[in-house]
Design a protein around this motif. Structure first.
Motif, short mmCIF file in Angstrom:
data_model
loop_
_atom_site.label_atom_id
_atom_site.label_comp_id
_atom_site.label_asym_id
_atom_site.label_seq_id
_atom_site.Cartn_x
_atom_site.Cartn_y
_atom_site.Cartn_z
N ASP A 334 -13.65 31.66 38.96
CA ASP A 334 -14.76 30.71 38.78
C ASP A 334 -14.50 29.50 39.67
N LEU A 335 -15.32 29.37 40.72
CA LEU A 335 -15.19 28.27 41.67
C LEU A 335 -16.37 27.31 41.58
N SER A 336 -17.21 27.45 40.59
CA SER A 336 -18.46 26.69 40.52
C SER A 336 -18.22 25.19 40.41
N ASN A 337 -19.21 24.44 40.87
CA ASN A 337 -19.23 22.98 40.75
C ASN A 337 -18.02 22.32 41.42
N ASN A 338 -17.76 22.71 42.67
CA ASN A 338 -16.79 22.05 43.52
C ASN A 338 -17.51 21.67 44.82
N ILE A 339 -16.78 21.33 45.87
CA ILE A 339 -17.42 20.95 47.14
C ILE A 339 -16.88 21.81 48.28
N PHE A 340 -16.70 23.10 48.01
CA PHE A 340 -16.34 24.03 49.08
C PHE A 340 -17.49 24.09 50.10
N ILE A 341 -17.13 24.41 51.34
CA ILE A 341 -18.14 24.56 52.39
C ILE A 341 -17.90 25.88 53.13
N GLY A 342 -18.78 26.21 54.02
CA GLY A 342 -18.63 27.42 54.83
C GLY A 342 -19.14 28.64 54.12
N THR A 343 -18.72 29.79 54.62
CA THR A 343 -19.14 31.07 54.04
C THR A 343 -18.02 31.66 53.20
N LEU A 344 -18.41 32.44 52.22
CA LEU A 344 -17.42 33.13 51.41
C LEU A 344 -16.74 34.21 52.22
N PRO A 345 -15.43 34.36 52.06
CA PRO A 345 -14.70 35.37 52.85
C PRO A 345 -15.00 36.78 52.37
N LEU A 346 -15.76 37.51 53.16
CA LEU A 346 -16.17 38.85 52.77
C LEU A 346 -14.97 39.76 52.55
N LYS A 347 -13.94 39.60 53.37
CA LYS A 347 -12.78 40.48 53.27
C LYS A 347 -12.14 40.40 51.89
N SER A 348 -12.11 39.20 51.32
CA SER A 348 -11.49 39.04 50.01
C SER A 348 -12.25 39.84 48.95
N PHE A 349 -13.56 39.75 48.97
CA PHE A 349 -14.35 40.45 47.96
C PHE A 349 -14.25 41.97 48.14
N LEU A 350 -14.03 42.40 49.35
CA LEU A 350 -13.90 43.83 49.58
C LEU A 350 -12.57 44.38 49.11
N CYS A 351 -11.53 43.55 49.11
CA CYS A 351 -10.21 44.08 48.76
C CYS A 351 -9.66 43.55 47.45
N TRP A 352 -10.43 42.76 46.70
CA TRP A 352 -10.00 42.40 45.36
C TRP A 352 -10.36 43.57 44.43
N ASN A 353 -9.53 44.56 44.48
CA ASN A 353 -9.86 45.85 43.86
C ASN A 353 -9.90 45.82 42.34
N ALA A 354 -9.16 44.91 41.74
CA ALA A 354 -9.15 44.88 40.27
C ALA A 354 -10.53 44.55 39.71
N MET A 355 -11.36 43.84 40.49
CA MET A 355 -12.71 43.50 40.04
C MET A 355 -13.63 44.71 40.03
N LYS A 356 -13.22 45.76 40.73
CA LYS A 356 -14.07 46.94 40.83
C LYS A 356 -13.85 47.93 39.69
N ILE A 357 -12.81 47.68 38.91
CA ILE A 357 -12.45 48.62 37.85
C ILE A 357 -13.21 48.26 36.58
N VAL A 358 -13.89 49.22 36.01
CA VAL A 358 -14.62 49.03 34.76
C VAL A 358 -13.87 49.77 33.67
N ASN A 359 -13.46 49.02 32.67
CA ASN A 359 -12.75 49.64 31.55
C ASN A 359 -13.70 50.53 30.76
N THR A 360 -13.20 51.73 30.43
CA THR A 360 -14.03 52.65 29.65
C THR A 360 -13.43 52.86 28.28
#
Length: 360
Positions: A334-360
């Protein structure tokens, strides 16, 4: 019959109706049995009783605990938590002959600290949580002679403070200690816990001041939860060096400022931080005044699941990782409500693999 163990069943009805006739009973264990009824005065007949666990049932009504305690001279373990009871205690009582070791009175509609707890220096566990206790924590509960205490839970009451200025929480000289003071209205500085504390929970109060340096003496600490208070000042630089067991650090909703302590960085001058932070799973720094760039170096924490940085003054560009993405276990960020600038790093979202796992 001396021992009656029925816990973890699905009985119905009242199992205590005539139990007072079993005068040789020494232990009753009927926790989590779904039984109901009232706890009657006939239990006074059980003068040999040393263990009574009726927790997590549907017993109801009012119980005059002091009256029963006068008959239970050998009682060491008492658990009445999570029923539908209203426990009454007198302003004065004489239970000094007893050596109570476990008291569980969670959700028992208490409005004050039971006086029979005075001078109970053999207590190992005291749970008075989720009641309606008001005012200050009495001085006798903080008596240094409470040298056997392993766990104190007074959370979810209406407490406003402590009946003495310098608050040092009582406990044994060993390890594995738990203190839960959360969800009250406690004011003033943080009470000082013993060095052997593993869980220190004081969220949702009105505590003020800085995090003192003694926090770094808690070298086996697993959980430090101080969220939603009025704490302020710089975060201690020693936080990352304090414990190699730290798995939950929640400081959200305070007024901290400055930068994230450098000792959380694993590739800096203090190599011990590589070990000390290796079990950190939850890091909550939201709703403070921390000014820093995106802490990409936290990506080396091998067990970090949750990273909350919202509502601070984090700034700058979140750079693309050069090689390894890091944050291998991260599921929530959660990075909301800060003053980051620029674009989000696409590479990070592609390789943060734990976020892709859905517990069943």
């Amino acid at each position: 019959l001396q021992f009656l163990y029925l816990r973890l069943n699905n009985f119905s009805g009242d199992l205590l109706g005539s139990i007072g006739n079993l005068r040789s009973l020494e232990a009753i264990h009927i926790a989590k049995c779904n039984v109901s009824g009232q706890i009657t005065s006939s239990l006074r007949n059980l003068s040999q009783l040393f263990f009574l666990d009726l927790a997590k049932n549907s017993y109801r009504g009012t119980i005059k605990l002091d009256v029963l305690l006068t008959s239970w001279k050998n009682l060491e373990f008492l658990a009445l938590s999570l029923n539908r009871l209203s426990v009454l205690t007198k302003a004065t009582s004489n239970t000094t002959s007893q050596k109570l070791k476990y008291i569980g009175l969670r959700s028992c509609n208490l409005t004050k600290f039971p006086n029979f707890l005075q001078n109970q220096y053999h207590l190992l566990v005291l749970d008075l949580s989720d009641n309606r206790i008001q005012g200050k924590v009495p001085k006798w509960l903080l008596d240094p002679n409470m040298q056997n205490l392993n766990a104190l839970n007074i959370s979810h009451n209406f407490l406003t403070g402590f009946d003495q200025h310098l608050v040092v929480l009582p406990a044994n000289k060993g390890d594995l200690l738990t203190f839960d003071l959360s969800s009250n209205n406690l004011q003033g500085p943080l009470p000082v816990p013993p060095p052997g504390t593993i869980h220190y929970l004081a969220s949702n109060n009105s505590l003020t001041g800085e995090i003192p340096s003694w926090i770094c003496n808690l070298n086996i600490l697993e959980s430090l939860v101080l969220s939603h208070n009025n704490l302020s000042g710089l975060l201690p630089q020693c936080l990352g060096n304090s414990s190699d067991e730290l798995s939950v650090l929640d400081l959200q909703g305070n007024n901290f400022f400055g930068t994230i302590p450098n000792t959380f960085i694993k590739e800096r001058r203090i190599p011990r931080s590589l070990i000390n932070c290796s079990k950190l799973e939850f890091l909550g720094l939201g709703n403070n005044q921390i000014s820093d760039t995106f802490p990409s170096w936290l990506g080396t924490l091998p067990n970090l699941n949750v990273l909350i940085l919202r509502s601070n003054i984090f700034y700058g560009i979140i750079k693309e990782p050069r090689t390894d993405c890091g944050f291998s276990k991260l599921r929530i960020i959660d990075l909301s409500n800060n003053i980051f600038i620029g674009t989000l790093p696409l590479k990070s979202f592609l390789c943060w693999n734990a976020m892709k796992i859905v517990n069943t």
